[in-house]
Design an enzyme around this catalytic site. Structure first.
Site, PDB file in Angstrom:
ATOM      1  N   TYR A   1       2.454   8.721  -0.860  1.00  0.00           N
ATOM      2  CA  TYR A   1       2.732   9.366   0.405  1.00  0.00           C
ATOM      3  C   TYR A   1       3.431   8.568   1.471  1.00  0.00           C
ATOM      4  O   TYR A   1       3.017   7.403   1.605  1.00  0.00           O
ATOM      5  CB  TYR A   1       1.101   9.874   0.866  1.00  0.00           C
ATOM      6  CG  TYR A   1       1.202  10.487   2.244  1.00  0.00           C
ATOM      7  CD1 TYR A   1       1.601  11.666   2.306  1.00  0.00           C
ATOM      8  CD2 TYR A   1       0.550   9.845   3.363  1.00  0.00           C
ATOM      9  CE1 TYR A   1       1.380  12.341   3.717  1.00  0.00           C
ATOM     10  CE2 TYR A   1       0.495  10.421   4.613  1.00  0.00           C
ATOM     11  CZ  TYR A   1       0.858  11.737   4.684  1.00  0.00           C
ATOM     12  OH  TYR A   1       0.683  12.283   5.943  1.00  0.00           O
TER      13      TYR A   1
ATOM     14  N   ASP B   1       7.690   1.158   1.602  1.00  0.00           N
ATOM     15  CA  ASP B   1       6.613   1.691   3.041  1.00  0.00           C
ATOM     16  C   ASP B   1       5.486   0.892   2.745  1.00  0.00           C
ATOM     17  O   ASP B   1       4.389   0.782   1.862  1.00  0.00           O
ATOM     18  CB  ASP B   1       6.381   3.038   2.316  1.00  0.00           C
ATOM     19  CG  ASP B   1       5.398   3.712   3.373  1.00  0.00           C
ATOM     20  OD1 ASP B   1       4.753   2.952   4.208  1.00  0.00           O
ATOM     21  OD2 ASP B   1       5.170   4.767   3.436  1.00  0.00           O
TER      22      ASP B   1
ATOM     23  N   LYS C   1      -0.128   1.013  11.163  1.00  0.00           N
ATOM     24  CA  LYS C   1      -1.729   0.655  11.151  1.00  0.00           C
ATOM     25  C   LYS C   1      -1.891  -0.790  11.464  1.00  0.00           C
ATOM     26  O   LYS C   1      -1.962  -0.744  12.748  1.00  0.00           O
ATOM     27  CB  LYS C   1      -1.974   0.737   9.432  1.00  0.00           C
ATOM     28  CG  LYS C   1      -1.672   2.333   9.055  1.00  0.00           C
ATOM     29  CD  LYS C   1      -2.470   2.585   7.927  1.00  0.00           C
ATOM     30  CE  LYS C   1      -2.002   3.989   7.261  1.00  0.00           C
ATOM     31  NZ  LYS C   1      -3.339   5.185   7.166  1.00  0.00           N
TER      32      LYS C   1
HETATM   33  N1  PLP Z   1       3.062   5.515   4.836  1.00  0.00           N
HETATM   34  C1  PLP Z   1       2.232   5.426   4.019  1.00  0.00           C
HETATM   35  C2  PLP Z   1       1.854   4.483   2.897  1.00  0.00           C
HETATM   36  C3  PLP Z   1       0.873   5.941   4.662  1.00  0.00           C
HETATM   37  O1  PLP Z   1      -0.412   5.827   3.861  1.00  0.00           O
HETATM   38  C4  PLP Z   1       0.919   6.886   5.668  1.00  0.00           C
HETATM   39  C5  PLP Z   1      -0.472   7.231   6.202  1.00  0.00           C
HETATM   40  O2  PLP Z   1      -1.562   7.076   5.815  1.00  0.00           O
HETATM   41  C6  PLP Z   1       2.045   7.058   6.534  1.00  0.00           C
HETATM   42  C7  PLP Z   1       3.182   6.575   5.802  1.00  0.00           C
HETATM   43  C8  PLP Z   1       2.374   7.868   7.504  1.00  0.00           C
HETATM   44  O3  PLP Z   1       1.425   7.148   8.462  1.00  0.00           O
HETATM   45  P1  PLP Z   1       0.954   7.843  10.117  1.00  0.00           P
HETATM   46  O4  PLP Z   1      -0.242   8.669   9.589  1.00  0.00           O
HETATM   47  O5  PLP Z   1       0.915   6.875  10.869  1.00  0.00           O
HETATM   48  O6  PLP Z   1       2.077   8.774  10.430  1.00  0.00           O
END
Ligand code: PLP
Length: 436
Positions: free
Chosen positions: A143, A238, A266
């Site tokens: 994700y 990511d 985060k």
């Molecule tokens: N990338 C990863 C690996 C994530 O786990 C998340 C959200 O949990 C995101 C991107 C998206 O981040 P946000 O919820 O701050 O938009």
């Protein structure tokens, strides 16, 4: 769930879709109605009815220091006195950027945004602009936020062009996304063949957290980097979850890899809204105002988020913090595994550093196909059993649980004991129902 949470949820549903501002909070995957949280301190959260839980969600990762950490609160209060937003450069942004550049091996230059979603969306645009190509390869079960072209998962056409996972994502965009299987280089090669010379980027969670935790097999990420380089495509890690969680240098620091671009979020905001993307200098130089690729944000580099982020990273710079996290997490893994074995409940525990998932009813999980075979009903029973005993786990099988520096060794032992009781209860239910 207590009376007050029930009442709040009912009120919330009248004005907020599903009563929540992010779907997983509605607990649909585990049944029941969510508790409304009111307060957090260290590793504990307290709900609106006054019940306190030991928290293994930790706001889905940012709170590596625990809730309401004194130095984070102090930093935010100090920043708050000077105002909440300027839409102009501020000095603290430099310190946060310097810390990120100093810590994350491949990041030479970094731009701050407001969420992980913004980070991945912007990194993709940049990769497409830099390479002059359009197609993107992602992995089923990973994700990357709710970016249109990344809201594409495997489906039956797992190794070919993707189909949108949500209505509203245009087919034309989904068709630009290829989906491979994590830990499966052959599926990557097939996607590379499909993409031909039009592959702009491969985006991957180096240690996926969003199909539950799934560690990469030895050599998988290295070979992905080799293949991506050979194709002239960019490799995007990511690290929104893994950045500053798996170590000071994130996953790439642990594996000794240098992706072309890295997305963060985060932890670098210490629990306030944030995101970031950074990487190779020549790629980042394409961004406006230096280059032609447009990307902007009214609240980007927000003083409060930046202050909380700096305070968090300062704490993480101290010696042995990651060793401490590893020790606590390893003990928890070992204890949960032992308790499940003794009570005869089949589980597969995937852990990497301070993130882990307890999968039920499967022997091993190395990709999204394996994860999909997990017994989600058993997970829901585990979740409820732990909640009743005062332990707040992620309300879905396909999420990571997080250990923070605020979890003490005693707290870990109490968690293991509660899990043992929960597993025993699950076994009794199975025996009684006669179902496996
Ligand atoms: N990338 C990863 C690996 C994530 O786990 C998340 C959200 O949990 C995101 C991107 C998206 O981040 P946000 O919820 O701050 O938009």
């Amino acid at each position: 769930m207590g009376e007050i949470s029930r009442k709040l949820f009912s009120e919330a549903r009248r004005v907020i879709p599903g009563g929540v501002n992010s779907p997983v909070r509605a607990w649909k995957a585990v049944g029941g109605e969510p508790v409304f949280l009111q307060r957090g301190r260290g590793c504990h959260v307290t709900d609106a009815d006054g019940r306190t839980y030991t928290d293994y969600v930790c706001s889905w990762g940012p709170l590596i220091l625990g809730h309401a950490h004194p130095s984070v609160l102090r930093a935010v209060q100090d920043a708050l006195r000077d105002g909440t937003s300027f839409g102009a450069p501020t000095a603290r942004e430099i310190e946060l950027a310097q810390k990120i550049v100093g810590a994350v091996p491949s990041v030479r230059s970094v731009r701050l945004v407001n969420s992980g979603t913004e980070a991945t969306m912007s990194a993709l645009r940049l990769a497409r602009a830099f390479t002059g190509r359009t197609k993107v390869l992602k992995f089923a079960g990973c994700y990357h936020g709710h970016v249109d072209s990344l809201l594409v998962a495997a489906g039956s056409g797992a190794m070919t062009f993707g189909v949108p996972e949500s209505p509203g994502v245009p087919e034309v965009l989904a068709r630009e996304t290829l989906v491979a299987r994590f830990n499966d280089l052959e599926s990557v090669d097939r996607c590379f063949e499909e993409a031909g010379s039009d592959l702009a980027a491969v985006i991957v969670e180096p240690v996926p957290a969003n199909m539950g935790v799934v560690p990469p097999e030895p050599g998988f990420l290295e070979k992905l980097q080799e293949r991506t380089r050979a194709r002239g495509a960019l490799l995007i890690f990511d690290e929104v979850v893994t950045g500053f969680r798996l170590g000071w240098g994130g996953a790439q620091g642990r594996f000794g890899l240098e992706p072309d671009l890295t997305c963060l979020g985060k932890i670098i905001g210490g629990g306030l809204p944030v995101g970031a993307f950074g990487g190779r200098r020549d790629v980042m130089a394409q961004l406006a105002p230096v280059g032609p690729v447009y990307q902007a944000g009214t609240l980007s580099g927000n003083p409060l988020s930046v202050a909380a982020g700096i305070a968090t990273l300062r704490a993480l710079e101290q010696p042995r913090v990651y060793d401490q996290l590893e020790e606590l997490s390893a003990r928890l893994e070992q204890g949960l595994r032992g308790a499940a074995r003794e009570e005869g409940v089949p589980v597969c525990i995937n852990r990497f550093g301070s993130m882990f998932t307890v999968f039920f009813g499967v022997d091993r999980v190395r990709n999204a196909d394996d994860a999909a075979k997990a017994d989600t009903r058993a997970y829901a029973r585990f979740f409820r059993g732990m909640l009743e005993r005062g332990f707040y786990f992620p309300p879905s099988q396909f999420e990571a649980a997080f250990v923070s520096l605020a979890h003490s060794a005693d707290e870990i032992e109490l968690t293991i004991r509660a899990a043992r009781d929960t597993f025993a209860e699950m076994r009794r239910e199975v025996t009684r129902d006669g179902t496996a």
